[in-house]
Design a protein around this motif. Structure first.
Motif, short mmCIF file in Angstrom:
data_model
loop_
_atom_site.label_atom_id
_atom_site.label_comp_id
_atom_site.label_asym_id
_atom_site.label_seq_id
_atom_site.Cartn_x
_atom_site.Cartn_y
_atom_site.Cartn_z
N ARG A 149 -1.11 -5.98 -12.43
CA ARG A 149 -2.47 -6.30 -13.25
C ARG A 149 -2.64 -7.56 -13.33
O ARG A 149 -3.98 -8.04 -13.30
CB ARG A 149 -2.00 -5.98 -14.76
CG ARG A 149 -1.68 -4.50 -14.77
CD ARG A 149 -1.57 -4.22 -16.41
NE ARG A 149 -1.07 -2.56 -16.60
CZ ARG A 149 -2.05 -1.59 -16.61
NH1 ARG A 149 -3.26 -1.75 -16.58
NH2 ARG A 149 -1.46 -0.52 -16.83
N LYS A 186 -6.41 -9.18 -12.46
CA LYS A 186 -7.30 -9.96 -13.42
C LYS A 186 -7.29 -11.35 -13.16
O LYS A 186 -8.49 -11.87 -13.18
CB LYS A 186 -6.49 -9.64 -14.87
CG LYS A 186 -6.95 -10.61 -15.74
CD LYS A 186 -8.25 -9.63 -16.49
CE LYS A 186 -8.44 -10.18 -17.80
NZ LYS A 186 -9.85 -9.82 -18.24
N ILE A 243 0.64 -0.10 -10.51
CA ILE A 243 0.51 0.05 -11.80
C ILE A 243 1.42 1.10 -12.43
O ILE A 243 1.18 2.14 -11.67
CB ILE A 243 -0.83 0.14 -12.24
CG1 ILE A 243 -1.89 -1.20 -11.69
CG2 ILE A 243 -1.24 0.51 -13.55
CD1 ILE A 243 -1.50 -2.33 -12.25
#
Length: 881
Positions: A618, A622, A723
């Protein structure tokens, strides 16, 4: 670069940074090679002025630009960051003149040739200093392409631009009111003049009517300029002065007669309603004189003293003249009134001298034809300004742009390429010095003594540095450049002019994005200045804290266009982060087996391994998106929070338990994998410490292909499909349980070494049970009882109940019921405010209808969680004795 099997006990930036930078430089990583099959990423460094040493105002843009280029380089793009330096005409000349004054010399006693020679020597020293200082900061710019605005190439670009614009009618010579600095003895543009409110006076002066026992009273803030008056103007509708229109009045002291004229531009409400008209020293008066065909009388010498037009005050300094003149007018009864008056007074931006409006003959650029294409380029999206709010500021200024005064009465700079003929008086305008007059063939030529405004050459910076006006390989490949990063305070000085000149000279925009950073301020939000004593010397900061800490402190968490507060506390926190990363890396490396570690993803892993890899995935996604959006400070903070919080504080501590117990599978491969990817994510922000750790760590790892020689050419991480929502949810519960127990222990002042009992009631009992060992070790609890969420009966008196999102923790230790009630009431108050905010947001039709459905649903989920937790707290309060 030599690899060690282990890291030293402590990170010493002073022993690492110079060595690492030299390694990068010698490897040639800063110098891109043209590849026509790939689109380049290009940044042209805003050139620092050769006026001294690196200061924090240079460190901020250099760091931001280095973050960009390191990221793009790691993404495999052909990346050019071209450095350079600006001769900074007026600023550098002020520095050299001060040096001469210290030696008892002036520029005139030295002569122009020797003065220029001294300035060149100074500039070269500054260039060498700046190169070393940028290296200290870690700037990965291509020093093989370094440029200086007075180098032959950029100088030819300047002359070529001037000549082309002149022959197109876009450069002209004319007499206009400009701001004149008596100290620097040169004209200044409006942008080089800083206006500020100053407490002054409004002086009322009687001008006698010639041949009559009458007078007219004018009001002025600059009485000494009356010697340059060529009329007194009144509004034609002002009946107070009807009788005087057409008559002559005498200027006091010198008795020169001037007419009283009527003009609609006069404001009857200001002062006395009668305006003294001084065309040579006031822009409004100059325009009126042009309309009414009034003469302009100059009263000043270049140094700010008065000339022969001032009669008995010839040779007086302007302010000395004012004092003496006012005293004389008062003695003669011609100064009936003086009142306090706040006024906007222009000051030279370089030496802070009060400027004088002065009608002088100067060279100007006709900007309107150049401005329109630059306006269109922003409006149609070819250029994007970040942050967006500055787009309106840019367009407003460009749509109201005035002609640009480009000539300066200086010795240091680009000489204006205009030659005057001593025989026919015509002008020859050419790039190279002409042998003879282009009109009559005479060899009696004299070059214009003035130089061009520094910003004229700076306006060409994006293409002159790449070889324009020649069709060079660099120009055809790297132009247009990608991003222009600079301060918002020079949006008009520089950015707007680069856009105008870039389009004019090349037919294309000079860059695709403009990134504007803010100003640096101290911890109180005050602007840094030597006078205030709040300046941070970047080189001293690097010596004390390390370059990575300085870079981190001035950029982390900051948004485009926002001012940056810097303090010793931020520097210490940044140094602590570097040390935290170093210590964690040292632990990881010492935990690795002697054989090479295979860090490829394994199909079956414990929950905490899947959790950290999911969080890392993540983070990579990001961070990459934030960097794409130019949100560098936020990306930096995300990397910091992951490394400090999730990796160091949680995963490393969880891994220690497994390593002590010898449980299988070993966490070592995931430790190494997470650290290695995290180092690459952090590298653009903190290049030195990440390179030093990576060089050691990478030697312990098995690589699929050839191992990169440096982290700076290793690929920047992206998402790998790791994920795992289930693992994240489970570990979030475990971490919340441990954190809540730790907080409760701290609030109750329980000794760190003391073991306490705990009961956990959780919806997912098996998930908590699976992490019993971690909860016991990290929260110091034994015995630990894990049960499902449903329980009956009252808690033992004095027990603490911790209400969590998906669990309740009961700590049957003796506590003060009153203190527990206060704690729970504080939580209830905070949760009450939070639920009220969420309800109000969800009740707004504008939010529910316009926000993405996923965002709305997320807010509804947060409200349900908050309401559930609030209900539990109220239950617990009811149970307290």
């Amino acid at each position: 670069m030599q690899q060690d099997r282990d890291l030293p006990k402590a990170y010493e930036p002073g022993q690492v940074e110079d060595r690492v930078y030299e390694f990068w430089f010698k490897k040639g990583y800063f110098t891109p090679r043209i590849d026509r099959g790939r689109k380049p990423f290009t940044v042209i460094m805003p050139p620092p002025n050769v006026t001294g040493e690196l200061h924090l105002g240079h460190a901020l843009p250099a760091t931001i630009e280095d973050i960009m280029v390191r990221w793009h380089r790691m993404k495999g793009e052909v990346t050019l960051w071209l450095p350079g330096f600006d001769h900074a005409g007026i600023a550098t000349q002020v520095v050299i003149e001060r040096q001469l004054a210290a030696e008892g010399l002036t520029k005139h006693s030295l002569g122009r040739e020797k003065f220029e020679q001294k300035a060149w020597e100074w500039a070269r020293r500054c260039q060498e200093t700046f190169m070393k200082q940028h290296g200290k900061l870690g700037a990965s710019c291509d020093w093989t392409r370094e440029r200086f605005t007075l180098d032959d190439g950029p100088s030819r670009a300047v002359a070529t631009t001037f000549v082309r614009l002149y022959h197109k009618g876009l450069i002209y010579q004319g007499e206009r009111i400009t701001n004149w600095c008596p100290r620097c003895q040169t004209a200044l543009s409006d942008l080089e003049t800083e206006h500020r409110e100053v407490a002054g006076h409004l002086y009322y002066i009687n001008y006698p009517v010639v041949g009559q026992p009458d007078h007219i009273t004018v009001a002025t803030t600059r009485p000494e300029t009356m010697f340059g008056d060529t009329a007194v103007a009144v509004n034609p509708h002002d009946q107070r002065f009807t009788r005087l229109i057409g008559k002559q009045v005498a200027i006091p002291v010198i008795a020169r007669p001037i007419p009283v004229i009527a003009d609609e531009a006069v404001d009857s409400a200001f002062g006395t309603g009668a305006l003294k008209v001084t065309p040579a020293h006031d822009p409004v008066d100059f325009e009126m004189a042009q309309r009414r065909n009034l003469p302009a009388v100059n009263i000043l010498n270049a140094d700010g003293t008065l000339n022969g037009e001032a009669g008995p005050y010839q040779g007086f300094d302007r302010f000395a003249c004012r004092r003496d003149l006012l005293a004389r007018l008062e003695r003669e009864g011609l100064l009936p009134k003086t009142i306090a008056h706040m006024q906007s007074v222009g000051h030279c931006a370089r030496c802070d001298t009060i400027v004088e409006p002065w009608a002088t003959r100067q060279w100007f650029v006709r900007t309107q034809p150049l401005a329109q294409p630059a306006i269109d380029a922003v409006k149609d999206g070819r250029i994007t300004i970040i942050p967006e709010q500055f787009t309106k500021v840019y367009l407003h200024w460009m749509e109201n742009i005035r002609d640009w005064c480009i000539s300066r009465q200086l010795w240091w700079g680009h000489r204006i390429p205009v030659w005057y003929c001593g025989d026919c008086s015509q002008l020859t305008v050419t790039v190279a010095p002409p042998p003879v007059c282009g009109h009559c063939g005479s060899s009696r030529l004299r070059q214009d003594p003035d130089v061009l405004d520094t910003w004229f050459s700076s306006a060409l910076w994006t293409h002159s540095t790449l070889g324009w006006p020649d069709e060079t390989e660099d120009l055809s490949y790297f132009y247009p450049t990608t991003v222009m990063e600079t301060g918002y305070d020079i949006l008009f000085f520089w950015v707007a002019r680069m856009i105008m000149m870039g389009i004019e000279n090349t037919g294309d925009v000079p860059f695709r994005w403009v990134y504007l950073h803010g100003l640096l301020r101290d911890e109180k939000g005050e602007k840094m200045s030597k006078v205030k004593g709040n300046v941070i010397n970047p080189l001293a900061a690097i010596e004390d804290y390390g370059a990575d800490a300085l870079r981190f402190a001035i950029t982390t968490g900051n948004a485009p266009g926002n001012d940056v507060q810097v303090s010793s506390q931020k520097l210490e926190a940044a140094r602590n982060f570097a040390n935290k990363l170093w210590n964690a890396a040292r632990f990881v490396i010492r935990s690795l087996p002697p054989q090479l570690v295979d860090t490829r993803l394994q199909p079956v892993l414990p929950v905490e391994d899947r959790w950290i890899l999911s969080r890392l995935d993540r983070l990579a996604v990001k961070t990459d998106q934030l960097l794409r959006d130019f949100r560098f400070g936020e990306a930096e903070m995300q990397v910091h929070d992951f490394l400090w919080g999730e990796f160091c504080d949680w995963y490393v501590e969880l891994a220690k338990i497994r390593l002590r117990e010898g449980s299988q599978p070993s966490p070592a491969p995931v430790l190494a994998q997470t650290l290695e990817i995290s180092l690459r994510l952090a590298h653009p922000f903190m290049p030195f410490v990440t390179e030093e750790i990576w060089q050691t760590l990478s030697g312990h790892l098995r690589w699929d292909g050839a191992r990169p020689d440096s982290i700076m050419i290793a690929p920047y991480p992206g998402g790998r499909g790791c994920i795992d929502d289930g693992a994240e949810e489970e570990m979030a519960l475990v971490i919340e349980i441990i954190r809540s127990i730790r907080n409760a222990r701290a609030e109750s002042k329980v000794e760190a070494s003391r073991w306490i009992a705990a009961q956990v009631y959780a919806r997912d009992r098996s998930a908590v049970e699976a992490h019993r060992g971690a909860i016991e070790a990290l929260a110091r609890v034994q015995p630990l009882t894990v049960m499902d969420r449903r329980r009956e009966g009252q808690n033992p008196e004095g027990s603490a109940v911790l209400v969590l999102r998906d669990a309740e923790v009961v700590l049957p230790m003796m506590i003060d019921p009153d203190a527990e009630r206060r704690r729970l009431e504080g939580e209830r108050q905070a949760l009450g405010a939070r639920t009220a905010d969420l309800r109000a947001r969800l009740a707004r039709e504008a939010f529910v209808s316009k926000a993405p459905p996923a965002v709305v649903e997320k807010e509804r989920h947060r409200l349900r969680e908050a309401e559930d937790r609030l209900h539990k707290i109220e239950e617990r309060l009811a149970q307290l004795p």
